[in-house]
Write a protein that holds these residues in place. Structure first.
Motif, PDB file in Angstrom:
ATOM      1  N   ILE A 104       0.840  -1.146  -0.141  1.00 15.69           N
ATOM      2  CA  ILE A 104      -0.065   0.142  -0.108  1.00 15.69           C
ATOM      3  C   ILE A 104       0.990   1.212   0.019  1.00 15.69           C
ATOM      4  O   ILE A 104       2.077   1.250   0.257  1.00 15.69           O
ATOM      5  CB  ILE A 104      -0.824   0.029   1.047  1.00 15.69           C
ATOM      6  N   GLU A 105       0.372   2.236  -0.547  1.00 10.11           N
ATOM      7  CA  GLU A 105       1.044   3.719  -0.464  1.00 10.11           C
ATOM      8  C   GLU A 105       0.321   4.508   0.738  1.00 10.11           C
ATOM      9  O   GLU A 105      -0.681   3.960   1.435  1.00 10.11           O
ATOM     10  CB  GLU A 105       0.779   4.223  -1.852  1.00 10.11           C
ATOM     11  N   LYS A 106       0.885   5.474   1.077  1.00  8.95           N
ATOM     12  CA  LYS A 106       0.305   6.257   2.325  1.00  8.95           C
ATOM     13  C   LYS A 106      -1.085   6.870   1.951  1.00  8.95           C
ATOM     14  O   LYS A 106      -1.256   7.064   0.880  1.00  8.95           O
ATOM     15  CB  LYS A 106       1.320   7.353   2.772  1.00  8.95           C
ATOM     16  N   LEU A 107      -1.669   7.138   2.909  1.00  3.51           N
ATOM     17  CA  LEU A 107      -2.966   7.962   2.715  1.00  3.51           C
ATOM     18  C   LEU A 107      -2.711   9.302   2.318  1.00  3.51           C
ATOM     19  O   LEU A 107      -1.829   9.924   2.682  1.00  3.51           O
ATOM     20  CB  LEU A 107      -3.640   7.999   4.057  1.00  3.51           C
ATOM     21  N   GLU A 108      -3.601   9.852   1.318  1.00  2.82           N
ATOM     22  CA  GLU A 108      -3.284  11.264   0.896  1.00  2.82           C
ATOM     23  C   GLU A 108      -4.772  11.900   1.093  1.00  2.82           C
ATOM     24  O   GLU A 108      -5.786  11.415   0.769  1.00  2.82           O
ATOM     25  CB  GLU A 108      -3.062  11.309  -0.642  1.00  2.82           C
ATOM     26  N   ASP A 109      -4.638  13.330   1.517  1.00  7.56           N
ATOM     27  CA  ASP A 109      -5.854  13.944   1.699  1.00  7.56           C
ATOM     28  C   ASP A 109      -5.970  14.813  -0.172  1.00  7.56           C
ATOM     29  O   ASP A 109      -5.026  15.608  -0.246  1.00  7.56           O
ATOM     30  CB  ASP A 109      -5.728  15.150   2.492  1.00  7.56           C
ATOM     31  N   ARG A 110      -6.838  14.583  -0.692  1.00  7.53           N
ATOM     32  CA  ARG A 110      -7.065  14.975  -2.021  1.00  7.53           C
ATOM     33  C   ARG A 110      -8.092  16.146  -1.901  1.00  7.53           C
ATOM     34  O   ARG A 110      -8.801  16.285  -3.256  1.00  7.53           O
ATOM     35  CB  ARG A 110      -7.097  13.800  -2.999  1.00  7.53           C
ATOM     36  N   GLY A 111      -8.093  16.758  -0.994  1.00 10.98           N
ATOM     37  CA  GLY A 111      -9.153  17.978  -0.958  1.00 10.98           C
ATOM     38  C   GLY A 111     -10.410  17.538  -1.021  1.00 10.98           C
ATOM     39  O   GLY A 111     -11.221  16.771  -0.363  1.00 10.98           O
ATOM     40  N   SER A 112     -11.070  18.113  -2.035  1.00  6.92           N
ATOM     41  CA  SER A 112     -12.652  17.868  -2.197  1.00  6.92           C
ATOM     42  C   SER A 112     -12.868  16.471  -2.770  1.00  6.92           C
ATOM     43  O   SER A 112     -14.078  16.060  -2.842  1.00  6.92           O
ATOM     44  CB  SER A 112     -13.316  18.773  -3.134  1.00  6.92           C
ATOM     45  N   CYS A 113     -11.946  15.985  -3.397  1.00  6.62           N
ATOM     46  CA  CYS A 113     -12.224  14.284  -3.754  1.00  6.62           C
ATOM     47  C   CYS A 113     -11.941  13.445  -2.647  1.00  6.62           C
ATOM     48  O   CYS A 113     -12.481  12.508  -2.486  1.00  6.62           O
ATOM     49  CB  CYS A 113     -10.743  13.863  -4.516  1.00  6.62           C
ATOM     50  N   GLY A 114     -11.573  14.030  -1.441  1.00  7.43           N
ATOM     51  CA  GLY A 114     -11.579  13.049  -0.190  1.00  7.43           C
ATOM     52  C   GLY A 114     -10.141  12.398   0.102  1.00  7.43           C
ATOM     53  O   GLY A 114      -9.199  13.114  -0.266  1.00  7.43           O
ATOM     54  N   ILE A 115     -10.207  11.488   0.847  1.00  9.68           N
ATOM     55  CA  ILE A 115      -8.865  10.837   1.306  1.00  9.68           C
ATOM     56  C   ILE A 115      -8.765   9.236   0.384  1.00  9.68           C
ATOM     57  O   ILE A 115      -9.697   8.824   0.251  1.00  9.68           O
ATOM     58  CB  ILE A 115      -8.891  10.493   2.761  1.00  9.68           C
ATOM     59  N   ASN A 116      -7.476   9.091  -0.095  1.00  7.66           N
ATOM     60  CA  ASN A 116      -7.157   8.090  -0.907  1.00  7.66           C
ATOM     61  C   ASN A 116      -6.147   7.579  -0.518  1.00  7.66           C
ATOM     62  O   ASN A 116      -5.013   7.953   0.503  1.00  7.66           O
ATOM     63  CB  ASN A 116      -7.082   8.716  -2.374  1.00  7.66           C
ATOM     64  N   PHE A 117      -5.877   6.297  -0.919  1.00  4.96           N
ATOM     65  CA  PHE A 117      -4.551   5.541  -1.246  1.00  4.96           C
ATOM     66  C   PHE A 117      -4.474   4.384  -2.182  1.00  4.96           C
ATOM     67  O   PHE A 117      -5.484   4.065  -2.509  1.00  4.96           O
ATOM     68  CB  PHE A 117      -4.155   4.766   0.438  1.00  4.96           C
ATOM     69  N   VAL A 118      -3.621   4.299  -2.382  1.00  4.94           N
ATOM     70  CA  VAL A 118      -3.253   2.969  -3.583  1.00  4.94           C
ATOM     71  C   VAL A 118      -2.752   1.964  -2.877  1.00  4.94           C
ATOM     72  O   VAL A 118      -1.932   1.898  -1.892  1.00  4.94           O
ATOM     73  CB  VAL A 118      -1.992   3.681  -4.625  1.00  4.94           C
ATOM     74  N   PHE A 119      -3.286   0.860  -3.367  1.00  9.36           N
ATOM     75  CA  PHE A 119      -2.674  -0.777  -3.091  1.00  9.36           C
ATOM     76  C   PHE A 119      -2.604  -1.456  -4.298  1.00  9.36           C
ATOM     77  O   PHE A 119      -3.257  -1.189  -5.460  1.00  9.36           O
ATOM     78  CB  PHE A 119      -3.717  -1.212  -2.235  1.00  9.36           C
ATOM     79  N   TYR A 120      -1.823  -2.680  -4.354  1.00  6.44           N
ATOM     80  CA  TYR A 120      -1.592  -3.439  -5.358  1.00  6.44           C
ATOM     81  C   TYR A 120      -1.930  -4.722  -4.963  1.00  6.44           C
ATOM     82  O   TYR A 120      -1.974  -5.369  -3.749  1.00  6.44           O
ATOM     83  CB  TYR A 120      -0.045  -3.548  -5.574  1.00  6.44           C
ATOM     84  N   ASP A 121      -2.534  -5.542  -5.911  1.00  4.63           N
ATOM     85  CA  ASP A 121      -2.911  -6.969  -5.828  1.00  4.63           C
ATOM     86  C   ASP A 121      -1.658  -7.878  -5.931  1.00  4.63           C
ATOM     87  O   ASP A 121      -0.362  -7.419  -5.974  1.00  4.63           O
ATOM     88  CB  ASP A 121      -4.165  -7.376  -6.662  1.00  4.63           C
ATOM     89  N   LEU A 122      -1.967  -9.054  -5.724  1.00  6.84           N
ATOM     90  CA  LEU A 122      -0.870 -10.058  -5.684  1.00  6.84           C
ATOM     91  C   LEU A 122      -0.336 -10.201  -7.262  1.00  6.84           C
ATOM     92  O   LEU A 122       0.956 -10.543  -7.370  1.00  6.84           O
ATOM     93  CB  LEU A 122      -1.815 -11.604  -5.714  1.00  6.84           C
TER      94      LEU A 122
END
Length: 152
Positions: A104-122
Motif C-alpha cells: 500500500i501507499e500512504k494515505l493522501e488528502d486529495r481535498g474535495s475528492c476526499g482521502i485516498n490511497f493506492v494498493f497493489y494486488d497479488l
C-alpha cells in the motif's frame, strides 16, 4: 449526420475485468483483505472468478497468460490505476491491509475528492481507494480524522 443520444444512458459500471495469474488464489486474497464474496460459483472452464462488490458490481478475476500491465502513465509519467474503489472508514482499511502485508501507499488528502490511497494486488495491479469523508462523516468527524491522519 451525427445525432446525439438524448439523456445519459450509462447508469453504472456493472463489471470490471482484472488480469490475474491464478483466479482462485487471487479470489482468496480479495476475500481475505476486502471481504468480497463469489457472485456465482466458480467454473474452471471459464478461467475466471467473479466476485461481488457490496453494491452489486462484479469484479472478474480473469486468468491471463503472458505479459500484462493494468497501469498506464499519465502525461507527467505517473503510473495511473484504472479503478478507484469507494470505501468507508478508509483509515481502518489502510491499517488492515498494512497488517496483512498488502503493498500500500500512504494515505493522501486529495481535498474535495476526499482521502485516498493506492494498493497493489497479488499480480501487481494498481488500484486506488477513496472515501469522500465530508460526504459520509460529520464536519467534526472529518476534521478529527484529517487531524489524526495528516497532522501527527
Amino acid at each position: 449526420m451525427y445525432k446525439p443520444f438524448e439523456g445519459n444512458t450509462l447508469k453504472t459500471v456493472c463489471s470490471v475485468y482484472v488480469p490475474v495469474r491464478n483466479p482462485v488464489k487471487s479470489a482468496d486474497w480479495w476475500e481475505r483483505n476486502f471481504g468480497l464474496e463469489y457472485a456465482v460459483p466458480y467454473n474452471s472452464a471459464e478461467a475466471q472468478v467473479i466476485l461481488k462488490l457490496s453494491d452489486g458490481q462484479w469484479l472478474h478475476l480473469v486468468e491471463t497468460k503472458g505479459e500484462f500491465n493494468n497501469q498506464f502513465p499519465n502525461e507527467s509519467g505517473y503510473e495511473m490505476f484504472r479503478i478507484t474503489f469507494e470505501v468507508r472508514r478508509i483509515e481502518e482499511l489502510h491499517d488492515h491491509l498494512r497488517a496483512n502485508g498488502v503493498i500500500i501507499e500512504k494515505l493522501e488528502d486529495r481535498g474535495s475528492c476526499g482521502i485516498n490511497f493506492v494498493f497493489y494486488d497479488l499480480d501487481g495491479n494498481k488500484f486506488d481507494v477513496n472515501e469522500v469523508v465530508h460526504a459520509h462523516r460529520t464536519p467534526e468527524e472529518t476534521k478529527q480524522a484529517k487531524a489524526r491522519l495528516f497532522n501527527s
